[in-house]
Design an enzyme around this catalytic site. Structure first.
Site, short mmCIF file in Angstrom:
data_model
loop_
_atom_site.label_atom_id
_atom_site.label_comp_id
_atom_site.label_asym_id
_atom_site.label_seq_id
_atom_site.Cartn_x
_atom_site.Cartn_y
_atom_site.Cartn_z
N TYR A 23 0.73 -1.37 -0.17
CA TYR A 23 -0.10 0.03 -0.03
C TYR A 23 0.73 1.28 0.00
O TYR A 23 1.01 2.11 -1.00
CB TYR A 23 -1.00 -0.04 1.30
N LEU A 81 5.58 -10.52 -2.94
CA LEU A 81 4.54 -10.42 -3.31
C LEU A 81 3.49 -11.45 -2.42
O LEU A 81 2.45 -11.82 -2.55
CB LEU A 81 4.09 -11.17 -4.82
N TYR A 127 4.65 -6.46 17.16
CA TYR A 127 4.63 -5.42 15.82
C TYR A 127 5.51 -4.11 16.21
O TYR A 127 6.57 -3.78 15.51
CB TYR A 127 3.65 -5.12 15.44
#
Ligand code: UDP
Length: 323
Positions: free
Chosen positions: A12, A34, A141
Site C-alpha cells: 500500500y 508478493l 509489531y
C-alpha cells in the site's frame, strides 16, 4: 536522477511511494516477495519478486543496479497477528531488515529510509507525541520496529550507514488517480472497513465509545498516503545530501475521532454506515496524534491533503472500483 531500491514496493504505502518517485524522475528498482503486495501495483520492468531474507541475492541485485539509497517498507503490519505469532514478526521484520542491512554493507550502499511506526510509543502519557517520548511498545509489531531502529543506530555507528526512521501515524487515502489504494487481506483498518460495511450492509463494530474524548471514540491522526510518500522522498534527499541519522513522526498533527471518520465517509459516499458499538479493542489508546514540527522544520514537509475529507474522497475513489 538517483537510483533508489524500494523493498515492499508492491504494498500500500510502498506502491504510492514508487509512483511518486517515478513521477519525480527517480530510477526505481522494487523488491517485493508478493506475499502481501500486488504485482499490478508496480510497473513490471521495475519489479524483482524476491524475499529480503535472501541476503546474497539482494547484495547481487544492489551490485548490479547501484542504488544511491534504499527505502525499506517490506514488513508484516498487523498488530493483532503479532500478538498471536510474535516469532513470525521478529523473523520477518527484524530478520528481514538485518538481511537487507547486511546486503547494503556488502554492496556499499550507505543510506536507508525505514518505515517505522507510532506503535514504538505504545500508550504514551500525553498527546501530541514528540519524537523524544519514551519508546515503550506494547506489542511485538511495535517492538520489531524498535529493534530495527536499534539496528540502524549500530549500523551508523560502525558502518557509517545513515538512516531516517519515519514513524507513521494512520496512513489512509489513495492516489487521486484511483489507480492505487489500500487493499489489505485481512483488512483491519478503519476507512476501508467503513466502505465495506456500506457495500455489504454488514455493520462494522466500533471499538468502544467510552474513551476520554469528546464523543467517546478514539482519536487518531490520519495522514494521506501521498503525503506520507512525499516524506520518504524528502528523507532520501536529506540522506543523499549528507544529512544525519534521525527519527521523525509522520502525521498531520490533527486528530479525528472514529465517529468523525464515520461522518466523513457518510458525507463522501452519500450513504449511511451501518455500525454497532462494541467493546474496546485491546491495546487502543484514547488519542494518538503526532507532533509533526520536527518533520516540517527539518525536512520542509507540508501535507498537500491535510483534510480528512480529501483523504476519504480519494480512498473512496479507489474503493468503489476495487472492493
Ligand atoms: N476501529 C474500529 N473498528 C474497526 C477498526 C478500527 O472502531 O473495525 C478503530 C480503532 O479502534 C482505532 C481507529 O478505528 O481507534 C483506527 O484503527 P486502525 O486499525 O485503522 O488503525 P490503528 O489506530 O490501529 O493504527
Amino acid at each position: 536522477m538517483p537510483k533508489v531500491l524500494v523493498t515492499g514496493g508492491a504494498g500500500y504505502i510502498g506502491s504510492h511511494t514508487v509512483r511518486l518517485l517515478l513521477s519525480q524522475g527517480y530510477d526505481v528498482t522494487v523488491v517485493d516477495d508478493l506475499s502481501h503486495g500486488y504485482r499490478h501495483n508496480v510497473p513490471p520492468e521495475r519489479l524483482n519478486a524476491m524475499n529480503i531474507c535472501h541476503t546474497a541475492a539482494l547484495a547481487e541485485l544492489m551490485r548490479q543496479t547501484r542504488p544511491a539509497a534504499v527505502v525499506h517498507f517490506a514488513a508484516f503490519i498487523a498488530v493483532g497477528e503479532s500478538m498471536r505469532e510474535p516469532e513470525r514478526y521478529f523473523a520477518n521484520n527484524v530478520g528481514g531488515s538485518l538481511s537487507l542491512l547486511t546486503a547494503m554493507v556488502q554492496a556499499g550502499i550507505r543510506h536507508i529510509v525505514f518505515s517505522s511506526t507510532a506503535a514504538v510509543y505504545g500508550n504514551p502519557h500525553a498527546t501530541p507525541i514528540l519524537e523524544t517520548f519514551p519508546i515503550q511498545p506494547v506489542n511485538p509489531y511495535g517492538e520489531s520496529k524498535v529493534m530495527v531502529e536499534t539496528l540502524l543506530r549500530w549500523f551508523d555507528a560502525i558502518h557509517h550507514l545513515t538512516s531516517v526512521s519515519l514513524r507513521y501515524f494512520n496512513a489512509a487515502g489513495a492516489d487521486p488517480s484511483g489507480a492505487l489504494g489500500e487493499q489489505h487481506e485481512p483488512e483491519t483498518h478503519l476507512i476501508p472497513l467503513l466502505f465495506r460495511a456500506i457495500m455489504t450492509g454488514k455493520p462494522i463494530t466500533i471499538f468502544g465509545n467510552d474513551y476520554n474524548t469528546p464523543d467517546g471514540t478514539c482519536i487518531r491522526d490520519y495522514i494521506h498516503v501521498n503525503d506520507l510518500a512525499q516524506a520518504h522522498i524528502l528523507a532520501l534527499e536529506h540522506l543523499m545530501s549528507g544529512g544525519a541519522t534521525s527519527q521523525f513522526n509522520v502525521g498531520t498533527g490533527t486528530g479525528h475521532t472514529v465517529m468523525e471518520v464515520v461522518r466523513a465517509v457518510e458525507e463522501v459516499t452519500g450513504k449511511k454506515v451501518p455500525y454497532t458499538i462494541g467493546a474496546r479493542r485491546e491495546g487502543d489508546s484514547d488519542a494518538l496524534v503526532a507532533a509533526s514540527g520536527k518533520l516540517r522544520q527539518s525536512l520542509k514537509w507540508e501535507p498537500r491533503f491535510p483534510n480528512l475529507r480529501a483523504i476519504v474522497e480519494h480512498a473512496w475513489g479507489f474503493a468503489k472500483k476495487h472492493y
